[in-house]
Design a protein around this motif. Structure first.
Motif, PDB file in Angstrom:
ATOM      1  N   PRO A 185       0.818  -1.216   0.000  1.00 45.01           N
ATOM      2  CA  PRO A 185       0.000   0.000   0.000  1.00 45.01           C
ATOM      3  C   PRO A 185       0.849   1.262   0.000  1.00 45.01           C
ATOM      4  CG  PRO A 185       0.002  -1.032   2.168  1.00 45.01           C
ATOM      5  CD  PRO A 185       0.705  -1.978   1.242  1.00 45.01           C
ATOM      6  N   GLY A 186       0.568   2.156  -0.954  1.00 43.72           N
ATOM      7  CA  GLY A 186       1.260   3.442  -1.004  1.00 43.72           C
ATOM      8  C   GLY A 186       0.598   4.450  -0.086  1.00 43.72           C
ATOM      9  N   PRO A 187       1.135   5.670  -0.038  1.00 47.22           N
ATOM     10  CA  PRO A 187       0.596   6.688   0.878  1.00 47.22           C
ATOM     11  C   PRO A 187      -0.878   6.996   0.658  1.00 47.22           C
ATOM     12  CG  PRO A 187       2.739   7.360   0.015  1.00 47.22           C
ATOM     13  CD  PRO A 187       2.345   6.140  -0.741  1.00 47.22           C
ATOM     14  N   ARG A 188      -1.308   7.056  -0.611  1.00 45.43           N
ATOM     15  CA  ARG A 188      -2.709   7.397  -0.886  1.00 45.43           C
ATOM     16  C   ARG A 188      -3.634   6.285  -0.408  1.00 45.43           C
ATOM     17  NH1 ARG A 188      -3.809  11.564  -4.688  1.00 45.43           N
ATOM     18  NH2 ARG A 188      -5.724  10.493  -5.232  1.00 45.43           N
ATOM     19  N   ARG A 189      -3.274   5.028  -0.654  1.00 45.85           N
ATOM     20  CA  ARG A 189      -4.123   3.929  -0.207  1.00 45.85           C
ATOM     21  C   ARG A 189      -4.131   3.827   1.312  1.00 45.85           C
ATOM     22  NH1 ARG A 189      -2.583  -0.091  -4.782  1.00 45.85           N
ATOM     23  NH2 ARG A 189      -4.146   0.426  -6.342  1.00 45.85           N
ATOM     24  N   ILE A 190      -2.985   4.062   1.936  1.00 45.59           N
ATOM     25  CA  ILE A 190      -2.947   4.044   3.403  1.00 45.59           C
ATOM     26  C   ILE A 190      -3.838   5.148   3.958  1.00 45.59           C
ATOM     27  CG2 ILE A 190      -1.482   4.443   5.422  1.00 45.59           C
ATOM     28  CD1 ILE A 190       0.784   3.072   3.883  1.00 45.59           C
ATOM     29  N   ALA A 191      -3.751   6.346   3.358  1.00 46.19           N
ATOM     30  CA  ALA A 191      -4.594   7.450   3.803  1.00 46.19           C
ATOM     31  C   ALA A 191      -6.072   7.132   3.588  1.00 46.19           C
ATOM     32  CB  ALA A 191      -4.215   8.726   3.060  1.00 46.19           C
ATOM     33  N   GLY A 192      -6.385   6.542   2.425  1.00 49.73           N
ATOM     34  CA  GLY A 192      -7.766   6.164   2.153  1.00 49.73           C
ATOM     35  C   GLY A 192      -8.270   5.122   3.123  1.00 49.73           C
ATOM     36  N   LEU A 193      -7.418   4.162   3.447  1.00 45.48           N
ATOM     37  CA  LEU A 193      -7.783   3.111   4.388  1.00 45.48           C
ATOM     38  C   LEU A 193      -8.037   3.688   5.777  1.00 45.48           C
ATOM     39  CD1 LEU A 193      -8.115   0.028   4.523  1.00 45.48           C
ATOM     40  CD2 LEU A 193      -5.736  -0.098   5.249  1.00 45.48           C
ATOM     41  N   VAL A 194      -7.130   4.548   6.229  1.00 48.53           N
ATOM     42  CA  VAL A 194      -7.276   5.149   7.558  1.00 48.53           C
ATOM     43  C   VAL A 194      -8.529   6.024   7.620  1.00 48.53           C
ATOM     44  CG1 VAL A 194      -6.246   6.772   9.190  1.00 48.53           C
ATOM     45  CG2 VAL A 194      -4.817   5.039   8.095  1.00 48.53           C
ATOM     46  N   LEU A 195      -8.726   6.840   6.585  1.00 45.75           N
ATOM     47  CA  LEU A 195      -9.882   7.727   6.566  1.00 45.75           C
ATOM     48  C   LEU A 195     -11.185   6.937   6.501  1.00 45.75           C
ATOM     49  CD1 LEU A 195     -11.001  10.592   6.469  1.00 45.75           C
ATOM     50  CD2 LEU A 195     -10.640  10.588   3.989  1.00 45.75           C
ATOM     51  N   GLY A 196     -11.211   5.927   5.636  1.00 42.60           N
ATOM     52  CA  GLY A 196     -12.422   5.130   5.507  1.00 42.60           C
ATOM     53  C   GLY A 196     -12.737   4.335   6.753  1.00 42.60           C
ATOM     54  N   PHE A 197     -11.715   3.703   7.326  1.00 42.30           N
ATOM     55  CA  PHE A 197     -11.952   2.915   8.525  1.00 42.30           C
ATOM     56  C   PHE A 197     -12.284   3.825   9.696  1.00 42.30           C
ATOM     57  CE2 PHE A 197     -10.371  -0.162  11.888  1.00 42.30           C
ATOM     58  CZ  PHE A 197     -11.447  -1.010  11.727  1.00 42.30           C
ATOM     59  N   GLY A 198     -11.651   4.998   9.730  1.00 41.27           N
ATOM     60  CA  GLY A 198     -11.995   5.963  10.771  1.00 41.27           C
ATOM     61  C   GLY A 198     -13.443   6.402  10.666  1.00 41.27           C
ATOM     62  N   SER A 199     -13.943   6.508   9.427  1.00 44.09           N
ATOM     63  CA  SER A 199     -15.326   6.917   9.225  1.00 44.09           C
ATOM     64  C   SER A 199     -16.307   5.886   9.762  1.00 44.09           C
ATOM     65  CB  SER A 199     -15.592   7.153   7.736  1.00 44.09           C
ATOM     66  OG  SER A 199     -14.792   8.207   7.250  1.00 44.09           O
ATOM     67  N   ILE A 200     -16.031   4.609   9.517  1.00 40.86           N
ATOM     68  CA  ILE A 200     -16.963   3.608  10.047  1.00 40.86           C
ATOM     69  C   ILE A 200     -16.812   3.469  11.560  1.00 40.86           C
ATOM     70  CG2 ILE A 200     -17.162   2.379   7.865  1.00 40.86           C
ATOM     71  CD1 ILE A 200     -15.330   0.231   8.898  1.00 40.86           C
ATOM     72  N   LEU A 201     -15.641   3.820  12.090  1.00 36.97           N
ATOM     73  CA  LEU A 201     -15.505   3.846  13.543  1.00 36.97           C
ATOM     74  C   LEU A 201     -16.339   4.974  14.159  1.00 36.97           C
ATOM     75  CD1 LEU A 201     -11.714   3.084  14.144  1.00 36.97           C
ATOM     76  CD2 LEU A 201     -13.682   1.628  14.656  1.00 36.97           C
ATOM     77  N   ILE A 202     -16.466   6.083  13.421  1.00 40.32           N
ATOM     78  CA  ILE A 202     -17.344   7.163  13.890  1.00 40.32           C
ATOM     79  C   ILE A 202     -18.775   6.643  14.011  1.00 40.32           C
ATOM     80  CG2 ILE A 202     -18.413   9.357  13.230  1.00 40.32           C
ATOM     81  CD1 ILE A 202     -15.710  10.128  11.969  1.00 40.32           C
ATOM     82  N   LEU A 203     -19.208   5.891  13.019  1.00 38.26           N
ATOM     83  CA  LEU A 203     -20.542   5.314  13.067  1.00 38.26           C
ATOM     84  C   LEU A 203     -20.661   4.316  14.216  1.00 38.26           C
ATOM     85  CD1 LEU A 203     -21.313   4.602   9.300  1.00 38.26           C
ATOM     86  CD2 LEU A 203     -22.320   6.362  10.740  1.00 38.26           C
ATOM     87  N   PHE A 204     -19.627   3.516  14.384  1.00 39.37           N
ATOM     88  CA  PHE A 204     -19.618   2.494  15.427  1.00 39.37           C
ATOM     89  C   PHE A 204     -19.733   3.147  16.800  1.00 39.37           C
ATOM     90  CE2 PHE A 204     -17.331  -0.279  18.385  1.00 39.37           C
ATOM     91  CZ  PHE A 204     -17.975  -1.487  18.158  1.00 39.37           C
ATOM     92  N   ALA A 205     -18.904   4.166  17.045  1.00 41.00           N
ATOM     93  CA  ALA A 205     -18.943   4.868  18.325  1.00 41.00           C
ATOM     94  C   ALA A 205     -20.264   5.594  18.499  1.00 41.00           C
ATOM     95  CB  ALA A 205     -17.779   5.858  18.409  1.00 41.00           C
ATOM     96  N   GLY A 206     -20.791   6.114  17.392  1.00 39.73           N
ATOM     97  CA  GLY A 206     -22.044   6.832  17.470  1.00 39.73           C
ATOM     98  C   GLY A 206     -23.218   5.964  17.877  1.00 39.73           C
ATOM     99  N   ARG A 207     -23.119   4.664  17.622  1.00 41.81           N
ATOM    100  CA  ARG A 207     -24.189   3.758  17.996  1.00 41.81           C
ATOM    101  C   ARG A 207     -24.153   3.424  19.489  1.00 41.81           C
ATOM    102  NH1 ARG A 207     -26.606   5.335  14.850  1.00 41.81           N
ATOM    103  NH2 ARG A 207     -26.958   4.707  12.734  1.00 41.81           N
ATOM    104  N   GLY A 208     -23.002   3.709  20.148  1.00 42.44           N
ATOM    105  CA  GLY A 208     -22.893   3.356  21.553  1.00 42.44           C
ATOM    106  C   GLY A 208     -23.002   1.862  21.761  1.00 42.44           C
TER     107      GLY A 208
END
Length: 294
Positions: free
Chosen positions: A120-143
């Motif tokens: 994985p290059g920098p763009r894919r790593i950034a995309g992975l982190v951003l995307g996974f962080g986004s679903i973690l926001i949803l996960f945390a938001g559900r409590g």
């Protein structure tokens, strides 16, 4: 339209279909037992696909050397993803299941490195982190309460995600040399067998008690969520790097959460909007990576 553009279009169609899957499944499970529902769906699709192949003179023969690979892919791509993911809904909400299921890109990106050499290059790593962080926001938001009561669901959905990711990467590494309809028909037929064998032992099914709306959405589910989405997924996977295809499906959990809000009345708010923005950004980063020519 070149192959990359076609792959991206197929990927978006896959994400939309998979995004609708979880809310619809949660609704279907109000009257249909999970393994029975999946076994009937996959068996029916296998028959329909086989009939379509014969009608269009597509060969259903599988060369002997490809049969072990076909069986492995069927167990990973069909049985594990469908059975484990559906069983998880007994303990998890549609939103929780969708969010956890789409940790799949993390596993796919990790598997793709040693198996495919897709570092994985920098763009894919950034995309992975951003995307996974986004679903973690949803996960945390559900409590979500990660207690013993939900542990079986968590284990089932994570096993589903991990095994499907492995199947995606292995099918990229050694693809089946078959017509797409032939490959999907046989994977559906083989993949439904474990579910069909286990369903009568673990569940009770009374067709007469199933209402008309549930049967209607079950038909929709079979055609679009199960049949069409697998064709578009394998089509996208054949034209895009495994890690890019996997990260692109991060749109699906956001669509699932939105669908769960509209269909099931699950909450929608600023967390969903923020996660949607982050996920779209992640997809943009992932698909913006140009593949090097072989």
């Amino acid at each position: 339209m070149n192959q990359r553009q076609l792959g991206l279009l197929l990927l978006m169609l896959t994400a939309v279909n998979w995004g609708a899957t979880w809310p619809i499944m949660k609704f279907l499970l109000t009257e249909l037992p999970p393994l029975t529902m999946r076994a009937i769906g996959t068996a029916t699709l296998a028959v329909v696909l086989a009939a379509g192949a014969l009608a269009f003179r597509v060969r259903l023969h599988v060369p002997r050397e490809q049969r072990p690979r076909l069986m492995l892919f069927a167990l990973l791509n069909i049985t594990a993803w469908m059975a484990f993911g559906t069983l998880a809904l007994r303990w998890l909400t549609a939103s929780e299941a969708a969010i956890l299921a789409y940790t799949m890109p993390v596993w796919a990106a990790l598997f793709a490195w040693p198996i495919l050499g897709e570092k994985p290059g920098p763009r894919r790593i950034a995309g992975l982190v951003l995307g996974f962080g986004s679903i973690l926001i949803l996960f945390a938001g559900r409590g979500v309460e990660l207690g013993l009561a939900k542990l079986p669901g968590l284990l089932f959905i994570l096993a589903s995600a991990l095994l499907f990711a492995l199947g995606a990467v292995l099918s990229k590494r050694r693809p089946l040399v078959l017509h797409p309809i032939t490959a999907l028909a046989w994977q559906m037929a083989i993949g439904c067998l474990p579910m069909a064998l286990l369903a009568p032992l673990l569940e009770t099914f009374q067709p007469s008690l199933v209402s008309g709306p549930v049967w209607f959405w079950f038909g929709w589910f079979m055609i679009f969520s199960m049949g069409m989405s697998y064709l578009t997924w394998f089509g996208a996977l054949a034209r895009l790097p495994a890690s890019t295809a996997a990260i692109g499906t991060l749109l699906a959990p956001v669509l699932s959460v939105l669908g769960a809000g509209l269909i099931l009345g699950e909450p929608l708010g600023w967390r969903e909007a923020l996660a949607l923005s982050g996920t779209v950004g992640a997809v943009a980063l992932a698909v913006g990576v140009r593949d090097k020519p072989a």
